[in-house]
Design a protein around this motif. Structure first.
Motif, PDB file in Angstrom:
ATOM      1  N   HIS A 148       0.842  -1.203   0.000  1.00 26.05           N
ATOM      2  CA  HIS A 148       0.000   0.000   0.000  1.00 26.05           C
ATOM      3  C   HIS A 148       0.875   1.250   0.000  1.00 26.05           C
ATOM      4  O   HIS A 148       0.580   2.231  -0.692  1.00 26.05           O
ATOM      5  CB  HIS A 148      -0.938   0.034   1.209  1.00 26.05           C
ATOM      6  CG  HIS A 148      -1.672   1.334   1.299  1.00 26.05           C
ATOM      7  ND1 HIS A 148      -1.235   2.394   2.079  1.00 26.05           N
ATOM      8  CD2 HIS A 148      -2.784   1.780   0.655  1.00 26.05           C
ATOM      9  CE1 HIS A 148      -2.047   3.421   1.917  1.00 26.05           C
ATOM     10  NE2 HIS A 148      -3.001   3.074   1.081  1.00 26.05           N
ATOM     11  N   GLY A 149       1.955   1.221   0.778  1.00 25.82           N
ATOM     12  CA  GLY A 149       2.878   2.354   0.776  1.00 25.82           C
ATOM     13  C   GLY A 149       3.463   2.598  -0.599  1.00 25.82           C
ATOM     14  O   GLY A 149       3.620   3.756  -1.036  1.00 25.82           O
ATOM     15  N   VAL A 150       3.787   1.517  -1.324  1.00 23.11           N
ATOM     16  CA  VAL A 150       4.307   1.658  -2.683  1.00 23.11           C
ATOM     17  C   VAL A 150       3.232   2.224  -3.604  1.00 23.11           C
ATOM     18  O   VAL A 150       3.505   3.093  -4.441  1.00 23.11           O
ATOM     19  CB  VAL A 150       4.832   0.304  -3.207  1.00 23.11           C
ATOM     20  CG1 VAL A 150       5.207   0.396  -4.689  1.00 23.11           C
ATOM     21  CG2 VAL A 150       6.041  -0.144  -2.398  1.00 23.11           C
ATOM     22  N   ASP A 151       2.003   1.737  -3.470  1.00 24.34           N
ATOM     23  CA  ASP A 151       0.884   2.317  -4.238  1.00 24.34           C
ATOM     24  C   ASP A 151       0.828   3.827  -4.049  1.00 24.34           C
ATOM     25  O   ASP A 151       0.703   4.601  -5.012  1.00 24.34           O
ATOM     26  CB  ASP A 151      -0.444   1.737  -3.744  1.00 24.34           C
ATOM     27  CG  ASP A 151      -0.804   0.408  -4.374  1.00 24.34           C
ATOM     28  OD1 ASP A 151      -0.236   0.071  -5.422  1.00 24.34           O
ATOM     29  OD2 ASP A 151      -1.670  -0.278  -3.817  1.00 24.34           O
ATOM     30  N   ASN A 152       0.873   4.224  -2.803  1.00 22.73           N
ATOM     31  CA  ASN A 152       0.743   5.635  -2.463  1.00 22.73           C
ATOM     32  C   ASN A 152       1.932   6.439  -2.995  1.00 22.73           C
ATOM     33  O   ASN A 152       1.774   7.539  -3.542  1.00 22.73           O
ATOM     34  CB  ASN A 152       0.649   5.769  -0.943  1.00 22.73           C
ATOM     35  CG  ASN A 152       0.166   7.130  -0.510  1.00 22.73           C
ATOM     36  OD1 ASN A 152      -0.909   7.556  -0.889  1.00 22.73           O
ATOM     37  ND2 ASN A 152       0.959   7.809   0.300  1.00 22.73           N
ATOM     38  N   ALA A 153       3.136   5.888  -2.838  1.00 21.83           N
ATOM     39  CA  ALA A 153       4.338   6.568  -3.323  1.00 21.83           C
ATOM     40  C   ALA A 153       4.341   6.669  -4.844  1.00 21.83           C
ATOM     41  O   ALA A 153       4.801   7.667  -5.415  1.00 21.83           O
ATOM     42  CB  ALA A 153       5.590   5.831  -2.830  1.00 21.83           C
ATOM     43  N   LEU A 154       3.825   5.658  -5.505  1.00 21.88           N
ATOM     44  CA  LEU A 154       3.759   5.681  -6.965  1.00 21.88           C
ATOM     45  C   LEU A 154       2.806   6.770  -7.443  1.00 21.88           C
ATOM     46  O   LEU A 154       3.095   7.490  -8.406  1.00 21.88           O
ATOM     47  CB  LEU A 154       3.313   4.310  -7.479  1.00 21.88           C
ATOM     48  CG  LEU A 154       3.211   4.152  -8.993  1.00 21.88           C
ATOM     49  CD1 LEU A 154       4.544   4.436  -9.671  1.00 21.88           C
ATOM     50  CD2 LEU A 154       2.721   2.747  -9.342  1.00 21.88           C
TER      51      LEU A 154
END
Length: 401
Positions: A148-154
């Motif tokens: 989820h953190g990667v989703d948000n960072a992307l």
């Protein structure tokens, strides 16, 4: 999936104004005296200067993956109305990364420990030891928070690019992971990435070796003349096989060092990561393959399903399919489903490199054209292009916008 979901279900939502991802942002809100309703992600609040939160309004604040100076700090925040999801102990990866990875992040530890000592490999070995694609409960929660953190960072990383250039400026490049460095298909994919980046297209790949590495390499060297791309490929070709992990990775790092250290004048200070390697979206499911170290930013997921859908969702400016086997064919028809139903909006061209391969060896064209001709959005078969010419492929992909 007989019909596409409503547009608001799949449209990205800009929540950046509610999220705090840097210490500088955090300190500004702290001075104002309120963090109420905000989300604070992955910050080290246990490092000097340790913030005093006792007088700060925290009703409805979500602290996720943050570290505090002591347990009592987190307990006090909860008592005053905050929600605290602490980082999980014993994990080699962050449970709420605030930013995408860089090649330096993934390669950390290689200088001292080789491929086995890299951050990327250490996370992969942890992933394998805790169930791989079927993890235990604690590991599953940690992985989901990470992804989820990667989703948000992307979303954060691509927001400015998309606002400036539009969704049709993002081009996906798919193809075989086993294509050796220095081969003709590798050189073609590198030239493709080089020309696309120079035409202000954001190159997106699956982040693996072979065709994917070549396309990101081309984008990485977009500010250099074509002869430097040839030189870089020749240097990489001394370690052509990705299964030779240490030599393969060492060659990539040497090429990165050579060109990062000799930035040409025309690159300029305003040229960001998108024009310096583009984007790679790999997965630790394939962590036995060396990391692609030429992308400007790397959105690495544990979930392969999320990763594949994300690549195809972003690539609204078209997709290039170089020769590949089962994985590439799966991506062709996964993308075709989205295009047929208009799931993510209008699609760009489908460009298949190597006409003989895609018409005789794997005759995808004969299946795809009648499918696209019957799309609910009308006849989309004209979006399919087969060519042996990289330059023609780029012309098709850059014909509009």
């Amino acid at each position: 999936m007989p019909t596409p979901p409503p547009a608001d279900v799949i449209a990205p939502h800009d929540t950046s104004h509610d999220e705090i991802e840097t210490r500088a942002e955090f300190d500004r809100h702290l001075v104002a005296g309120s963090l109420a309703g905000l989300t604070v992600q992955g910050l080290r609040l246990d490092l000097d200067p340790v913030p005093d939160l006792t007088a700060t309004e925290v009703t409805g604040t979500l602290f996720v993956g943050c570290r505090f100076a002591g347990r009592e700090v987190g307990a006090d925040l909860v008592r005053r109305g905050a929600n605290v999801v602490p980082p999980f102990s014993g994990l080699p990866y962050p449970t709420q990364p605030a930013h995408l990875y860089t090649p330096t992040d993934l390669a950390e530890g290689f200088a001292d420990g080789g491929f086995a000592g890299m951050y990327d490999t250490r996370v992969y070995e942890h992933f394998r030891a805790h169930g791989g694609a079927l993890p235990d409960v604690k590991e599953a929660l940690g992985q989901r928070l990470h992804d989820h953190g990667v989703d948000n960072a992307l979303a954060d990383a691509t927001r400015t690019w998309l606002a400036t250039h539009g969704p049709q400026s993002v081009v996906g490049v798919m193809g075989g992971h086993a294509v050796p460095r220095g081969s003709v298909p590798y050189r073609m994919a590198a030239v493709l990435g080089w020309e696309l980046a120079r035409a202000d297209r954001l190159v997106v790949t699956g982040g693996g070796p072979g065709v994917m590495e070549a396309a990101n390499l081309g984008a990485f060297l977009a500010a250099w003349p074509a002869r430097e791309l040839d030189t870089a490929i020749d240097l990489l070709a001394v370690a052509p096989d990705f299964t030779d992990h240490d030599r393969y990775t060492a060659a990539a790092l040497a090429v990165r060092d050579r060109y990062v250290a000799t930035v040409p004048q025309q690159r300029g200070p305003g040229l960001d990561w998108a024009r310096s390697g583009g984007l790679a979206i790999p997965t630790w499911l394939y962590g036995h393959e060396p990391a692609n170290l030429f992308a400007g930013r790397i959105a690495k997921y544990f979930s392969n399903a999320i990763r594949e859908d994300t690549i195809l969702r972003l690539a609204r400016g078209g997709i290039v399919f170089a020769p590949g086997r089962a994985g590439t064919v799966q991506e062709v028809f996964q993308a075709a489903t989205k295009t047929y139903y208009g799931t993510d909006g209008a699609s760009g061209a489908y460009v298949f490199l190597d006409q003989a391969y895609w018409t005789r060896e794997l005759p995808i064209e004969s299946l795809l054209r009648p499918l696209f001709a019957g799309s609910p959005a009308g006849d989309l078969s004209a979006s399919i292009h087969l060519t042996d010419d990289v330059h023609e492929a780029v012309r098709v992909l850059t014909a509009t916008g």
